[in-house]
Design a protein around this motif. Structure first.
Motif, PDB file in Angstrom:
ATOM      1  N   LEU A 114       0.819  -1.209   0.000  1.00 32.35           N
ATOM      2  CA  LEU A 114       0.000   0.000   0.000  1.00 32.35           C
ATOM      3  C   LEU A 114       0.857   1.264   0.000  1.00 32.35           C
ATOM      4  CD1 LEU A 114      -2.903  -0.992   2.385  1.00 32.35           C
ATOM      5  CD2 LEU A 114      -3.170  -0.001   0.113  1.00 32.35           C
ATOM      6  N   THR A 115       1.977   1.224   0.694  1.00 36.45           N
ATOM      7  CA  THR A 115       2.879   2.376   0.711  1.00 36.45           C
ATOM      8  C   THR A 115       3.416   2.658  -0.691  1.00 36.45           C
ATOM      9  OG1 THR A 115       3.512   1.904   3.006  1.00 36.45           O
ATOM     10  CG2 THR A 115       4.982   3.327   1.726  1.00 36.45           C
ATOM     11  N   GLN A 116       3.828   1.593  -1.387  1.00 31.36           N
ATOM     12  CA  GLN A 116       4.325   1.754  -2.756  1.00 31.36           C
ATOM     13  C   GLN A 116       3.206   2.220  -3.689  1.00 31.36           C
ATOM     14  OE1 GLN A 116       6.317  -1.851  -4.019  1.00 31.36           O
ATOM     15  NE2 GLN A 116       7.461  -1.999  -2.114  1.00 31.36           N
ATOM     16  N   LEU A 117       1.997   1.695  -3.473  1.00 27.19           N
ATOM     17  CA  LEU A 117       0.856   2.087  -4.286  1.00 27.19           C
ATOM     18  C   LEU A 117       0.536   3.572  -4.107  1.00 27.19           C
ATOM     19  CD1 LEU A 117      -0.975   0.471  -6.197  1.00 27.19           C
ATOM     20  CD2 LEU A 117      -2.547   0.123  -4.279  1.00 27.19           C
ATOM     21  N   THR A 118       0.598   4.037  -2.879  1.00 27.50           N
ATOM     22  CA  THR A 118       0.335   5.446  -2.591  1.00 27.50           C
ATOM     23  C   THR A 118       1.378   6.343  -3.262  1.00 27.50           C
ATOM     24  OG1 THR A 118      -0.634   4.844  -0.456  1.00 27.50           O
ATOM     25  CG2 THR A 118       0.009   7.134  -0.742  1.00 27.50           C
ATOM     26  N   GLU A 119       2.644   5.974  -3.156  1.00 24.22           N
ATOM     27  CA  GLU A 119       3.709   6.756  -3.780  1.00 24.22           C
ATOM     28  C   GLU A 119       3.546   6.796  -5.298  1.00 24.22           C
ATOM     29  OE1 GLU A 119       7.124   4.737  -2.331  1.00 24.22           O
ATOM     30  OE2 GLU A 119       7.116   5.759  -0.366  1.00 24.22           O
ATOM     31  N   TRP A 120       3.080   5.697  -5.867  1.00 21.78           N
ATOM     32  CA  TRP A 120       2.844   5.641  -7.315  1.00 21.78           C
ATOM     33  C   TRP A 120       1.709   6.581  -7.710  1.00 21.78           C
ATOM     34  CZ3 TRP A 120      -1.358   2.663  -9.798  1.00 21.78           C
ATOM     35  CH2 TRP A 120      -1.257   2.634 -11.192  1.00 21.78           C
ATOM     36  N   LEU A 121       0.596   6.535  -7.002  1.00 18.10           N
ATOM     37  CA  LEU A 121      -0.552   7.379  -7.331  1.00 18.10           C
ATOM     38  C   LEU A 121      -0.223   8.867  -7.191  1.00 18.10           C
ATOM     39  CD1 LEU A 121      -3.454   5.394  -5.613  1.00 18.10           C
ATOM     40  CD2 LEU A 121      -3.005   5.578  -8.061  1.00 18.10           C
ATOM     41  N   GLU A 122       0.668   9.207  -6.271  1.00 13.27           N
ATOM     42  CA  GLU A 122       1.025  10.606  -6.048  1.00 13.27           C
ATOM     43  C   GLU A 122       1.772  11.222  -7.230  1.00 13.27           C
ATOM     44  OE1 GLU A 122       3.118  10.228  -2.388  1.00 13.27           O
ATOM     45  OE2 GLU A 122       1.344  10.626  -1.140  1.00 13.27           O
ATOM     46  N   LEU A 123       2.205  10.392  -8.190  1.00 14.24           N
ATOM     47  CA  LEU A 123       2.926  10.896  -9.353  1.00 14.24           C
ATOM     48  C   LEU A 123       1.998  11.521 -10.383  1.00 14.24           C
ATOM     49  CD1 LEU A 123       5.357   7.887  -9.996  1.00 14.24           C
ATOM     50  CD2 LEU A 123       5.949  10.074  -8.930  1.00 14.24           C
ATOM     51  N   PHE A 124       0.684  11.267 -10.280  1.00 14.19           N
ATOM     52  CA  PHE A 124      -0.227  11.602 -11.362  1.00 14.19           C
ATOM     53  C   PHE A 124      -1.020  12.875 -11.101  1.00 14.19           C
ATOM     54  CE2 PHE A 124       0.558   7.039 -11.609  1.00 14.19           C
ATOM     55  CZ  PHE A 124       0.887   6.902 -12.946  1.00 14.19           C
ATOM     56  N   HIS A 125      -1.576  13.405 -12.172  1.00 11.65           N
ATOM     57  CA  HIS A 125      -2.369  14.631 -12.147  1.00 11.65           C
ATOM     58  C   HIS A 125      -3.574  14.458 -11.228  1.00 11.65           C
ATOM     59  CE1 HIS A 125      -4.877  17.936 -13.633  1.00 11.65           C
ATOM     60  NE2 HIS A 125      -3.796  18.447 -14.214  1.00 11.65           N
ATOM     61  N   VAL A 126      -3.925  15.504 -10.500  1.00 15.95           N
ATOM     62  CA  VAL A 126      -4.972  15.433  -9.492  1.00 15.95           C
ATOM     63  C   VAL A 126      -6.340  15.127 -10.105  1.00 15.95           C
ATOM     64  CG1 VAL A 126      -5.497  17.899  -9.537  1.00 15.95           C
ATOM     65  CG2 VAL A 126      -5.891  16.588  -7.438  1.00 15.95           C
ATOM     66  N   GLN A 127      -6.537  15.426 -11.388  1.00 16.33           N
ATOM     67  CA  GLN A 127      -7.823  15.176 -12.035  1.00 16.33           C
ATOM     68  C   GLN A 127      -7.855  13.843 -12.788  1.00 16.33           C
ATOM     69  OE1 GLN A 127      -8.655  18.684 -14.390  1.00 16.33           O
ATOM     70  NE2 GLN A 127      -9.313  19.859 -12.602  1.00 16.33           N
ATOM     71  N   SER A 128      -6.974  12.940 -12.423  1.00 16.40           N
ATOM     72  CA  SER A 128      -6.923  11.632 -13.067  1.00 16.40           C
ATOM     73  C   SER A 128      -8.003  10.704 -12.513  1.00 16.40           C
ATOM     74  CB  SER A 128      -5.545  10.994 -12.843  1.00 16.40           C
ATOM     75  OG  SER A 128      -4.517  11.790 -13.385  1.00 16.40           O
ATOM     76  N   MET A 129      -8.202   9.598 -13.227  1.00 16.17           N
ATOM     77  CA  MET A 129      -9.085   8.524 -12.784  1.00 16.17           C
ATOM     78  C   MET A 129      -8.279   7.231 -12.679  1.00 16.17           C
ATOM     79  SD  MET A 129     -12.265   9.639 -12.392  1.00 16.17           S
ATOM     80  CE  MET A 129     -13.307   8.183 -12.546  1.00 16.17           C
ATOM     81  N   VAL A 130      -8.676   6.381 -11.728  1.00 13.68           N
ATOM     82  CA  VAL A 130      -8.020   5.094 -11.527  1.00 13.68           C
ATOM     83  C   VAL A 130      -9.005   3.992 -11.913  1.00 13.68           C
ATOM     84  CG1 VAL A 130      -6.792   3.605  -9.905  1.00 13.68           C
ATOM     85  CG2 VAL A 130      -6.730   6.095  -9.608  1.00 13.68           C
ATOM     86  N   GLU A 131      -8.527   3.039 -12.687  1.00 13.40           N
ATOM     87  CA  GLU A 131      -9.376   1.942 -13.162  1.00 13.40           C
ATOM     88  C   GLU A 131      -8.788   0.603 -12.708  1.00 13.40           C
ATOM     89  OE1 GLU A 131     -10.780   0.911 -17.577  1.00 13.40           O
ATOM     90  OE2 GLU A 131      -8.782   0.135 -17.119  1.00 13.40           O
ATOM     91  N   LEU A 132      -9.638  -0.225 -12.103  1.00 11.61           N
ATOM     92  CA  LEU A 132      -9.287  -1.614 -11.838  1.00 11.61           C
ATOM     93  C   LEU A 132      -9.991  -2.466 -12.887  1.00 11.61           C
ATOM     94  CD1 LEU A 132      -8.164  -4.012 -10.281  1.00 11.61           C
ATOM     95  CD2 LEU A 132     -10.089  -3.814  -8.677  1.00 11.61           C
TER      96      LEU A 132
END
Length: 289
Positions: A217-235
């Protein structure tokens, strides 16, 4: 024919993906026109999935044994964030997720070389092929912002940490054909996904600091923080959706973390048992002959 190929995928490993879609302004200026053109050329979502599958099968069987993508073309997935205007369902903002196959193939090869199958990988991927692919990666790194890898992939199951980013109320697309579920796609805004990931990290850090999921989860959080604030995440569940959907894994992960935070070990164990009963049989298929 291509649609049937996408629908069958018989004999292939279950593959799932976690993707981030960004607005056009998040990409370097010299890449934006290419993204728009590639997205328009790629066509429907099913066409993109079929093209990616065909390309991967073609690399495995082509002469010379080089399994790496060349980067001559790169598929782009597009999604539209609904505007809320019921009178215009096509209104909304377009977001883009480039496949970045060259970079992702290099990362996958490195992970394979560093894992327990390293000696076998040496035989399957000769040094000269790895060197040629590294040269492709170097060219991309020199011309574009390659730090943000937009896709994470998983075979034979979905990491439990991914489910922490989503909730039951999130938008879902269930793709069906011929009585089978081809995939299920769940969507969350980047801000919601990050809030949920940070909540999980904070609670696990206090209640279960030795849990492997905390590192994930820590690595996942650091990864998501790289992206634009108006992005969407898809599973994107992929073909495994037909085996597990309807799926309550996001709720079970959230309840498990909440129970750990409250010191309710019985509730946490029950949530884990539900997850294990659903996903361990899927992961065991990787070892089936």
């Amino acid at each position: 024919m291509s649609g049937k190929l996408y629908g069958s995928q018989a004999g292939l490993p279950f593959s799932s993906a976690l993707r981030v879609y960004e607005p056009l302004e998040a990409f370097p200026e010299d890449q934006r026109q290419q993204l728009v053109a590639s997205g328009t050329r790629s066509g429907s979502r099913a066409a993109v999935e079929t093209a990616e599958l065909l390309a991967s099968l073609g690399r495995v069987t082509r002469k010379g044994g080089d399994p790496f993508p060349t980067g001559s073309t790169d598929l782009v997935r597009i999604t539209r964030v609904p505007s809320g205007d019921r009178n215009d369902p096509d209104a909304g903002r377009l977001l883009y997720c480039p496949s970045q196959l060259v970079i992702r193939a290099g990362l996958a090869a490195n992970a394979l070389m560093e894992g327990i199958h390293g000696p076998l990988a040496d035989l399957l991927i000769p040094v000269d092929q790895r060197d040629r692919h590294q040269a492709r990666i170097d060219r991309i790194n020199a011309s574009h912002d390659a730090k943000r890898v937009h896709t994470r992939a998983s075979t034979w199951g979905i990491p439990f940490s991914w489910f922490s980013l989503f909730q039951e109320s999130d938008r879902k697309d269930v793709v069906e054909s011929g009585g089978r579920i081809l995939t299920v796609r769940v969507w969350a805004s980047l801000t919601d996904a990050l809030d949920r990931a940070r909540f999980a990290v904070a609670n696990l850090a206090l209640a279960a600091p030795d849990l492997d999921m905390l590192d994930d989860l820590t690595q996942l959080t650091e990864w998501l923080e790289l992206f634009h604030v108006q992005s969407m995440v898809e599973l994107d569940y992929g073909a495994v959706a037909d085996k597990v959907y309807p799926d309550e894994s996001p709720m079970d992960v959230r309840l498990g973390i909440e129970c750990l935070a409250e010191g309710d070990m019985t509730g946490a164990a029950a949530a884990y048992r539900r997850l294990a009963s659903r996903w361990i049989p899927i992961r065991q298929l990787a070892r089936a002959s």
